[in-house]
Design a protein around this motif. Structure first.
Motif, PDB file in Angstrom:
ATOM      1  N   UNK A   1      19.983 -50.046 -21.545  1.00 52.53           N
ATOM      2  CA  UNK A   1      20.934 -50.638 -20.586  1.00 52.53           C
ATOM      3  C   UNK A   1      20.405 -50.514 -19.154  1.00 52.53           C
ATOM      4  N   UNK A   2      19.846 -49.344 -18.859  1.00 57.45           N
ATOM      5  CA  UNK A   2      19.306 -49.129 -17.505  1.00 57.45           C
ATOM      6  C   UNK A   2      18.129 -50.069 -17.255  1.00 57.45           C
ATOM      7  N   UNK A   3      17.220 -50.197 -18.250  1.00 56.83           N
ATOM      8  CA  UNK A   3      16.052 -51.064 -18.092  1.00 56.83           C
ATOM      9  C   UNK A   3      16.464 -52.522 -17.893  1.00 56.83           C
ATOM     10  N   UNK A   4      17.558 -52.920 -18.537  1.00 54.75           N
ATOM     11  CA  UNK A   4      18.035 -54.303 -18.428  1.00 54.75           C
ATOM     12  C   UNK A   4      18.366 -54.667 -16.978  1.00 54.75           C
ATOM     13  N   UNK A   5      18.958 -53.720 -16.250  1.00 55.37           N
ATOM     14  CA  UNK A   5      19.317 -53.979 -14.845  1.00 55.37           C
ATOM     15  C   UNK A   5      18.203 -53.548 -13.892  1.00 55.37           C
ATOM     16  N   UNK A   6      17.348 -52.671 -14.375  1.00 60.18           N
ATOM     17  CA  UNK A   6      16.308 -52.099 -13.524  1.00 60.18           C
ATOM     18  C   UNK A   6      15.302 -53.154 -13.062  1.00 60.18           C
ATOM     19  N   UNK A   7      14.860 -54.007 -14.000  1.00 63.78           N
ATOM     20  CA  UNK A   7      13.827 -54.996 -13.661  1.00 63.78           C
ATOM     21  C   UNK A   7      14.302 -55.985 -12.603  1.00 63.78           C
ATOM     22  N   UNK A   8      15.489 -56.610 -12.731  1.00 63.77           N
ATOM     23  CA  UNK A   8      15.935 -57.512 -11.655  1.00 63.77           C
ATOM     24  C   UNK A   8      16.048 -56.809 -10.299  1.00 63.77           C
ATOM     25  N   UNK A   9      16.490 -55.539 -10.340  1.00 64.88           N
ATOM     26  CA  UNK A   9      16.605 -54.780  -9.080  1.00 64.88           C
ATOM     27  C   UNK A   9      15.227 -54.597  -8.442  1.00 64.88           C
ATOM     28  N   UNK A  10      14.211 -54.282  -9.268  1.00 59.64           N
ATOM     29  CA  UNK A  10      12.856 -54.087  -8.758  1.00 59.64           C
ATOM     30  C   UNK A  10      12.315 -55.384  -8.165  1.00 59.64           C
ATOM     31  N   UNK A  11      12.550 -56.504  -8.849  1.00 53.53           N
ATOM     32  CA  UNK A  11      12.100 -57.799  -8.322  1.00 53.53           C
ATOM     33  C   UNK A  11      12.756 -58.061  -6.961  1.00 53.53           C
ATOM     34  N   UNK A  12      14.040 -57.749  -6.883  1.00 57.09           N
ATOM     35  CA  UNK A  12      14.761 -57.931  -5.616  1.00 57.09           C
ATOM     36  C   UNK A  12      14.167 -57.033  -4.518  1.00 57.09           C
ATOM     37  N   UNK A  13      13.902 -55.761  -4.877  1.00 57.38           N
ATOM     38  CA  UNK A  13      13.308 -54.831  -3.907  1.00 57.38           C
ATOM     39  C   UNK A  13      11.936 -55.338  -3.456  1.00 57.38           C
ATOM     40  N   UNK A  14      11.170 -55.897  -4.401  1.00 54.16           N
ATOM     41  CA  UNK A  14       9.846 -56.430  -4.067  1.00 54.16           C
ATOM     42  C   UNK A  14       9.943 -57.582  -3.060  1.00 54.16           C
ATOM     43  N   UNK A  15      10.905 -58.487  -3.299  1.00 56.33           N
ATOM     44  CA  UNK A  15      11.090 -59.622  -2.375  1.00 56.33           C
ATOM     45  C   UNK A  15      11.510 -59.125  -1.001  1.00 56.33           C
ATOM     46  N   UNK A  16      12.452 -58.178  -0.972  1.00 57.66           N
ATOM     47  CA  UNK A  16      12.905 -57.615   0.300  1.00 57.66           C
ATOM     48  C   UNK A  16      11.743 -56.941   1.025  1.00 57.66           C
ATOM     49  N   UNK A  17      10.904 -56.209   0.256  1.00 55.78           N
ATOM     50  CA  UNK A  17       9.734 -55.539   0.845  1.00 55.78           C
ATOM     51  C   UNK A  17       8.832 -56.547   1.543  1.00 55.78           C
ATOM     52  N   UNK A  18       8.574 -57.687   0.869  1.00 58.03           N
ATOM     53  CA  UNK A  18       7.709 -58.713   1.460  1.00 58.03           C
ATOM     54  C   UNK A  18       8.263 -59.216   2.797  1.00 58.03           C
ATOM     55  N   UNK A  19       9.560 -59.554   2.807  1.00 59.24           N
ATOM     56  CA  UNK A  19      10.135 -60.133   4.022  1.00 59.24           C
ATOM     57  C   UNK A  19      10.255 -59.100   5.149  1.00 59.24           C
ATOM     58  N   UNK A  20      10.556 -57.855   4.810  1.00 58.55           N
ATOM     59  CA  UNK A  20      10.653 -56.814   5.841  1.00 58.55           C
ATOM     60  C   UNK A  20       9.291 -56.598   6.491  1.00 58.55           C
ATOM     61  N   UNK A  21       8.246 -56.492   5.655  1.00 56.77           N
ATOM     62  CA  UNK A  21       6.899 -56.313   6.221  1.00 56.77           C
ATOM     63  C   UNK A  21       6.450 -57.557   7.000  1.00 56.77           C
ATOM     64  N   UNK A  22       6.787 -58.741   6.473  1.00 58.43           N
ATOM     65  CA  UNK A  22       6.394 -59.975   7.157  1.00 58.43           C
ATOM     66  C   UNK A  22       7.057 -60.086   8.527  1.00 58.43           C
ATOM     67  N   UNK A  23       8.270 -59.533   8.638  1.00 53.06           N
ATOM     68  CA  UNK A  23       9.027 -59.627   9.891  1.00 53.06           C
ATOM     69  C   UNK A  23       8.686 -58.507  10.867  1.00 53.06           C
ATOM     70  N   UNK A  24       8.598 -57.276  10.326  1.00 52.82           N
ATOM     71  CA  UNK A  24       8.458 -56.119  11.236  1.00 52.82           C
ATOM     72  C   UNK A  24       7.112 -55.397  11.127  1.00 52.82           C
ATOM     73  N   UNK A  25       6.265 -55.765  10.157  1.00 53.79           N
ATOM     74  CA  UNK A  25       5.020 -55.044   9.933  1.00 53.79           C
ATOM     75  C   UNK A  25       3.947 -55.395  10.941  1.00 53.79           C
ATOM     76  N   UNK A  26       2.897 -54.571  11.013  1.00 52.75           N
ATOM     77  CA  UNK A  26       1.758 -54.845  11.902  1.00 52.75           C
ATOM     78  C   UNK A  26       0.942 -56.011  11.347  1.00 52.75           C
TER      79      UNK A  26
END
Length: 841
Positions: A442-467
């Motif tokens: 059950x945890x793995x079922x929700x875990x993967x979409x959450x990780x994909x979401x975190x990955x997308x957020x990571x990209x945009x945060x770094x693209x906006x505020x990163x060096x």
């Protein structure tokens, strides 16, 4: 009510979940669906027609539900069998044995449990499917030592030279083929990845020496060419799995692997062929786009390494089954018309007389008819000391004869033998899911979409505020999040421990039917145990026959003749006692066995009844005070006493003793020390039960119990929230064994009892319950350690990969290091699970 149904049309874990969810949505149903075998177990408050179930499944997809005609007693807890005439049915009704024949499965745990009808490649991951081993499907081939081109299905002589044929070594198993295939892919991956890695890393070397050989553009082409075998051969299965997981929405570790490495590879391809479409942030100082072929190849190679180690570990955890398969003899010596003839094991039929020579393996289950010997049964019971066997004793397939020869009669062949049942049970249990696994799923079922979401957020945060180059940082960190969060360790945590635990149990004489039983055994706080054959030896012997009319011989002939039709141990004791005294048995009319009470019938036109006090009350026989006093005296000595009545008059009794097993006292003492309440429920009388309970220091016992009384007592304890284990060995115990949270059958007992139980103790010794509980506790501790490590690793790794440490410490995690960390977590879980093999039971 609990019933099992066969479900067709399921091809993956997503289908299984869909079917289970659909059935649970029907009011009054609690469904549990498995893929291996494709069975739905339904608990119904009231009967629901199969047509209604089919309508619901048809609306959900192309699924078909049919009645499982081979329901075992486990599926029918209310059945009260009172005779042993259906032993054969009980054996044939093992669901795993019936459904597994000719079946193949994908052994990679991260993909769930999938079973297919034909060999080939797994449609999900592309791996070679493994044949589910089954003793009766092992085909023995014979060849000539001098002429290896001669191959026959059975023993005989070589048509060329006349030399006796010998058995051929078995060919590589599907499991080994899969492992070897992974090894080949790993070699190619390493061969191609190392140069790619060196080329990419050489940029960090001042005055790069490689640039003196070729230009950067040409080295990029070399990287591309070397990465193609890694992506499209060695690691292609990961992309196939990722694609399957996305289209079925059964997201798993390969979803993250596929997205992460796929993005890196496609980015590199576009960077090579269409550099003009990329903004300056993605380009290096010389105006070329940064390529990540090395990240793609290194990640795929490391993941492949993890799969290789998993396959190797799977092979090691299947060691118990392999060792059992090796025990299966290939041929036997048939005694026919006084002559010995070597035949294949598959040609043995029930009733055949077989000669077992010194040092040979016993070919099938049966009974010694002539001779005696010592038998090494350690491979089945786990006990190292050989046992003395004489005429009339039972022997089991796969055990090893000592230094004497004997003749035996074949009673169980093929899938009926104890060895075959052990192999089937271990196979089934090692691939079943423990309840704790559902939490991880059950945890793995929700875990993967959450990780994909975190990955997308990571990209945009770094693209906006990163060096600068911000987009490059964003892409790399997003890929690192996808890779390090891979829940491979989570997928391995439970099944690896279960497989090792079940194999360890089999080696110790504790056969566990499924992972649920393995988990629940650690929670047991009440043990219900039968007396005869469970606490006692189960080999009762007649002490004496008493007659008020001083006519013991005539009375013995009547009760022995009556008991010749019963399989109860006490009945057999009476028959054996009569035969030893030379008493002939005569025909009996109107024989009837009354469950939990005794037997009645007509002997020489006289109505004879033999049984306990309840039987006397049923046939309306009054017992004189003189006879009752003598019986009570015997009972207080711990003897089991059966009343004898002839034509409505109580005329005597038979006193039977059954010694308490020496191990029973120690086992019960240890269980009570661990906080388990031990309750003895016996059909015997109060005085005998009290004597046995006193010897064992039991605080609770009940005498005079019928099968339904045991069933009611278990239900009562369960209603109080107790986790109840029931240990028994008789046909009468089957309903109670099925009702208990954990049914524990003595391996020395009846087939019906064994089929009704979740755990079987091969040796029929209560010490086996202590072993089972210790094993369960060790496995559950191991699973919890694995799950903690998997969750802790992901909780720690994802934020680091996302770059939370960069603002303060300047630490970033490259995708390659993320892949290495992910592989390490899987290896750690595998290593921790394999520690169970060294557990002492």
């Amino acid at each position: 009510m609990e019933h099992t149904y066969i479900i067709t049309g399921m091809s993956c874990d997503g289908c299984r979940s869909k079917v289970e969810k659909t059935l649970n949505a029907i009011e009054g149903i609690e469904a549990n669906v498995s893929l291996q075998p494709p069975i739905a177990t339904l608990k119904m408050k009231k009967h629901i027609p199969i047509a209604q179930l089919q309508d619901a499944l048809s609306a959900a997809g192309k699924y078909t539900i049919t009645i499982n005609n081979s329901e075992s007693p486990t599926d029918k807890p209310e059945t009260k069998s009172c005779c042993g005439s259906k032993k054969q049915d009980a054996i044939e009704n093992v669901v795993f044995a019936d459904d597994a024949r000719g079946k193949y499965y994908c052994p990679m745990h991260c993909e769930g449990e999938k079973v297919y009808d034909k060999p080939g490649s797994c449609p999900v991951c592309g791996m070679n499917l493994e044949k589910i081993p089954e003793l009766i499907t092992i085909k023995i081939k014979y060849t000539c030592p001098m002429h290896p081109e001669v191959i026959k299905d059975g023993p005989g002589s070589c048509p060329i030279c006349g030399m006796d044929l010998v058995t051929m070594e078995p060919t590589d198993s599907e499991e080994n083929k899969m492992y070897n295939d992974l090894v080949r892919k790993m070699k190619i991956a390493v061969l191609c990845t190392v140069p790619v890695f060196i080329i990419a890393m050489s940029d960090m070397i001042p005055d790069n020496p490689l640039m003196k050989i070729l230009s950067t553009e040409n080295w990029n082409w070399v990287q591309l060419l070397l990465s193609l075998p890694v992506v499209f051969y060695a690691g292609w299965m990961f992309f196939v799995r990722a694609w399957k997981s996305i289209i079925t929405w059964n997201l798993n570790m390969f979803t993250l692997i596929g997205i992460g490495t796929g993005v890196a590879f496609l980015f590199s391809l576009f960077g090579m062929f269409f550099p003009a479409i990329f903004p300056a942030e993605f380009k290096t100082h010389n105006g070329m786009v940064s390529l990540y072929f090395e990240a793609t190849t290194v990640i795929l190679t490391l993941v492949l390494l993890g799969q290789l180690l998993e396959a190797r570990a799977h092979s090691q955890t299947s060691g118990a089954i392999k060792e059992l398969l090796k025990l299966a003899p290939t041929e036997a010596v048939l005694v026919l018309d006084g002559k010995d003839k070597v035949i294949s094991i598959h040609d043995i039929k029930k009733g055949d007389l077989l000669r077992v020579k010194p040092g040979n393996k016993i070919p099938v289950d049966g009974k010694i008819t002539d001779g005696e010997s010592t038998i090494d049964e350690s491979m089945i019971t786990g006990e190292p000391i050989p046992l003395d066997k004489k005429t009339g004793d039972n022997v089991s397939s796969g055990t090893i004869n000592g230094n004497k020869s004997f003749v035996m009669i074949a009673e169980k062949v093929g899938s009926e033998t104890l060895l075959s049942q052990i192999i089937q049970m271990v196979n089934s249990a090692s691939r079943s899911k423990a309840p704790i696994q559902k939490l991880a799923d059950r945890i793995a079922k929700y875990f993967v979409p959450i990780v994909v979401f975190v990955s997308v957020v990571t990209f945009f945060v770094w693209a906006k505020f990163g060096p600068e180059p911000a987009l490059v940082y964003g892409l790399i960190n997003a890929i690192a999040v996808l890779i390090i969060a891979c829940p491979c360790a989570l997928g391995l945590a439970t099944p690896m421990s279960v497989m090792v635990g079940v194999g360890k149990g089999a080696q110790s004489g504790v056969l566990i039917k499924n992972a649920e039983a393995l988990e629940n055994m650690s929670k047991v706080n009440v043990l219900i145990t039968d007396k005869t054959g469970t606490i006692t030896e189960g080999k009762p012997s007649v002490e004496k026959v008493f007659s008020l009319n001083n006519d013991e011989d005539s009375l013995l002939q009547s009760i022995a003749s009556l008991n010749q039709y019963s399989e109860h141990p006490l009945a057999q004791a009476v028959v054996n006692f009569a035969k030893a005294k030379g008493v002939s048995l005569i025909a009996v009319k109107d024989f009837e066995a009354i469950s939990g009470k005794g037997v009645i019938g007509t002997v020489e036109n006289k109505k004879v009844a033999l049984g306990n006090k309840k039987l006397m009350e049923q046939v309306k026989v009054s017992v004189s005070e003189e006879l009752e006093n003598k019986i009570v005296t015997e009972q207080k000595l711990g003897k089991t006493v059966s009343y004898i009545s002839v034509d409505g008059l109580a005329v005597g009794f038979v006193s039977i003793s059954d010694a308490i097993k020496t191990t029973s006292v120690e086992a019960i003492k240890e269980l009570m020390r661990q906080g388990v309440e031990v309750i003895m429920l016996t059909g015997d009388n109060e005085n005998t039960a009290k004597a046995v309970a006193s010897t064992l220091h039991l605080s609770s016992y009940k005498s005079g119990c019928l099968p339904e009384d045991k069933l009611k007592e278990i239900k009562r304890l369960q209603s109080e929230g107790k986790i109840v284990a029931m240990a028994g060995d008789g046909i009468n115990d089957a309903p109670a064994l099925a009702q208990a949270d954990i049914g524990i059958a003595m391996g020395t007992g009846t087939d019906v009892a064994i089929e009704s139980a979740k755990i079987t103790l091969v040796k029929g010794d209560l010490q086996g319950i202590v072993k089972a509980k210790m094993l369960s506790q060790a496995v559950m501790k191991n699973i919890k350690q694995n799950l903690f490590f998997a969750f802790f690793y992901n909780a720690l790794g994802v934020p680091i990969a996302a770059g939370v440490l960069y603002p303060v410490f300047g630490i970033l995690l490259s995708p390659m290091l993320a892949a290495l960390a992910m592989s390490f977590s899987s290896v750690s879980v595998i290593g921790n699970a394999l520690r169970l093999r060294n557990s002492k039971l």
